[in-house]
Design an enzyme around this catalytic site. Structure first.
Site, short mmCIF file in Angstrom:
data_model
loop_
_atom_site.label_atom_id
_atom_site.label_comp_id
_atom_site.label_asym_id
_atom_site.label_seq_id
_atom_site.Cartn_x
_atom_site.Cartn_y
_atom_site.Cartn_z
N ARG A 50 0.81 -1.22 0.00
CA ARG A 50 0.00 0.00 0.00
C ARG A 50 0.84 1.27 0.00
NH1 ARG A 50 -0.83 0.82 6.15
NH2 ARG A 50 0.47 -0.92 6.74
N ASP A 92 -3.89 -0.56 -2.16
CA ASP A 92 -4.34 -0.72 -0.78
C ASP A 92 -5.07 -2.07 -0.76
OD1 ASP A 92 -5.75 -0.83 1.55
OD2 ASP A 92 -6.35 1.28 1.52
N LEU A 93 -4.48 -3.02 -0.07
CA LEU A 93 -4.97 -4.41 -0.19
C LEU A 93 -6.40 -4.57 0.31
CD1 LEU A 93 -1.76 -6.39 0.90
CD2 LEU A 93 -2.53 -5.84 -1.40
N LYS A 147 1.66 -20.03 7.09
CA LYS A 147 1.10 -20.08 8.42
C LYS A 147 1.22 -18.70 9.08
CE LYS A 147 3.87 -21.03 12.02
NZ LYS A 147 4.92 -20.06 12.26
N HIS A 239 5.48 -27.17 12.21
CA HIS A 239 6.80 -27.73 11.91
C HIS A 239 7.02 -29.10 12.57
CE1 HIS A 239 7.19 -23.78 10.39
NE2 HIS A 239 7.65 -23.20 11.47
#
Ligand code: BG6
Length: 489
Positions: A50, A92-93, A147, A239
């Site tokens: 952004r 701007d996401l 994740k 993990h």
């Protein structure tokens, strides 16, 4: 696994290109791939964020990130090639209308768009909506996500549902960077290419298995994220359980994604639940206090910058895990992971059973068991501990513990060992999903973890303190001592 021939030119679009993950890991890994000539000449890297950056501005930020995180000199000729691939778009996401701009750079006809969501999952919905609205995606497009995929089963389902509105399961690449580590992959080779480890890889020959992922680092300015998450969700849900599935799974039919996913899911389904009835004997939660690491004083968890002094979040977990299937009946797996531990060490130790009768009492009252030690990081390699006769003619037959030592850096001098991200980015660009997690796997792992989390909430005990620089709380030693065993130190 598919080979290189399946490759088609890609546009790697990094959403959150100026953020921490992108700057610390992705751009560095992409540069390393460039240096090793592993990026196809026509791959382009498009940063999206952004902030009002320009193409040269993004290249400058990338250069600064390399100076900060590469730990090596930047090679000018490599940088020249690499920077030529970089471009930047300001979006701007949170505003789906702005994704229209991607059309300025994306060439849908001849290239595959690989969308890397290097942002918090709270933004996934708007990125998916923006991409869908802009019409820039094709059936070949892929999305890569990191994740944490949620903080429990319900929130993980929400995220996956949101993504599934726009991408079908085949287009989704869920990353666990441990699956890109050379030594984790080597577990497949070790187990399924060596006959000595096929017939005795089960309860008849193995006594128990230990998996340790010890970190030296503390919270590193991530207090806010970490305190909501804790070590169980941050490290073990992903993990350590992934390492466990590689160690415990049945031989897959082949190396295709589907075969491997199926076997891993079976292991996750067979994990014996840890509930309020057994959490006391099977789990240890710890939190570090001030201590010393390599002779330097370090603060405790509650004294870290930005800390909430009342926090009872765990920075250490140890578990006894039982797998209820034929192969692993009565073979406990002990898992432990913690921050600010004695040193960085990720390893698996397989303890084989003791022999039924000892004819070498002069040397050992109890014959030590054979052990297979797999060093995942650092000093990647494999060791087998065996008993050997001490050479000499004047002695009675005496034996001694010795090691067969295969150090990767010695054995494969010419091959560089990459971190997990390089391998996984390459696989995502090549369209090979084998090393990524299926939705079912992630959800199965959450189901098991949620039960532990619920048990802890019910028990409501403060985490056990351990000094930074130690191997964790005393209770973790007791966890094994109850079963007559000790941790590998
Ligand atoms: C990340 C965790 O997934 O893995 C971090 O969020 C942790 O808390 C890191 O430090 C460890 O990765 P590695 O590759 O350094 O073992």
């Amino acid at each position: 696994m598919k080979d290189k021939k399946a490759y088609k030119p890609c546009d790697l679009v990094i959403f959150g290109a100026l953020g921490d993950l992108s700057r610390r890991k992705l751009l560095i890994s992409l540069y390393r791939l460039e240096k090793s000539s592993l990026l196809e000449p026509d791959t382009r890297i498009i940063g999206v964020d952004r902030h009002a950056e320009t193409n040269p501005g993004f290249a400058q930020i990338t250069h600064t990130s390399l100076q900060e995180f590469l730990n090596k000199e930047i090679d000018d000729s490599v940088w020249k090639r690499f920077s030529a691939r970089l471009s930047y778009i300001k979006i701007d996401l949170t505003q789906p209308d702005q994704y229209e701009q991607l059309h300025k750079v994306i060439d849908q006809k001849s290239r595959v768009m690989v969308n890397y969501f290097a942002v918090s999952p709270v933004l996934f919905k708007s990125i998916c909506q923006g991409l869908a609205k802009s019409g820039v995606l094709t059936e070949e497009s892929r999305m890569v996500m990191e994740k944490p995929i949620g903080h429990d089963l319900a929130s993980s389902k929400e995220i996956n549902d949101e993504v599934a509105r726009v991408f079908n399961e085949k287009q989704v690449y869920r990353i666990d960077h441990y699956l890109g580590k050379e030594t984790v992959l080597n577990l497949l080779a070790l187990r399924f290419a060596n006959s000595i480890f096929t017939t005795n890889w089960n309860h008849t020959a193995i006594d128990h298995i230990q998996i340790t992922v010890a970190e030296e680092i503390g919270i590193e300015g991530r207090w806010e994220y970490f305190d909501k998450t804790g070590q169980l969700r941050d490290m073990l849900q992903n993990h350590l359980l992934q390492i466990l599935t590689f160690i415990a799974m049945e031989p897959p039919v082949n190396l295709e994604a589907r075969s491997i996913h199926m076997e891993k899911i079976k292991v996750l389904e067979a994990l014996r639940p840890i509930t309020i009835n057994n959490a006391h004997e099977k789990t240890v939660r710890g939190q570090y206090t001030a201590g010393y690491l390599k002779g330097k004083a370090v603060p405790g968890y509650l004294e870290e910058e930005g800390a909430n002094k009342e926090s009872s979040t765990e920075s250490f977990v140890a578990l006894r895990v039982d797998i209820d299937n034929w192969r692993w009946a009565d073979v406990p797996f002990y898992l432990r992971t913690g921050k600010r531990m004695h040193n960085k060490r990720t390893e698996i130790v397989v303890y084989f059973k003791q022999l039924p009768h000892n004819i070498f009492k002069d040397s050992y009252r109890d014959l030590p068991p054979n052990r297979l030690i797999i060093h995942l990081q650092p000093n990647e390699g494999v060791e087998i501990e065996m008993l050997n006769k001490i050479p000499g003619i004047d002695e009675h037959l005496k034996i001694q513990k010795t090691k067969l030592d295969l150090s990767f850096s010695e054995a494969f001098k010419k091959n560089s060992i990459f971190g997990g991200y390089e391998k996984l980015i390459l696989e995502a660009l090549r369209g090979n999903p084998t090393l990524f997690l299926s939705r079912e796997e992630v959800e199965q792992a959450w189901t098991w973890i949620d039960s532990i989390q619920a048990a802890w909430a019910h028990i409501n005990e403060a985490p056990k303190p351990y000094a930074a620089g130690s191997w964790g709380p005393v209770a973790s030693i007791a966890l094994l001592a109850r079963d007559g065993r000790t941790w590998e130190e």
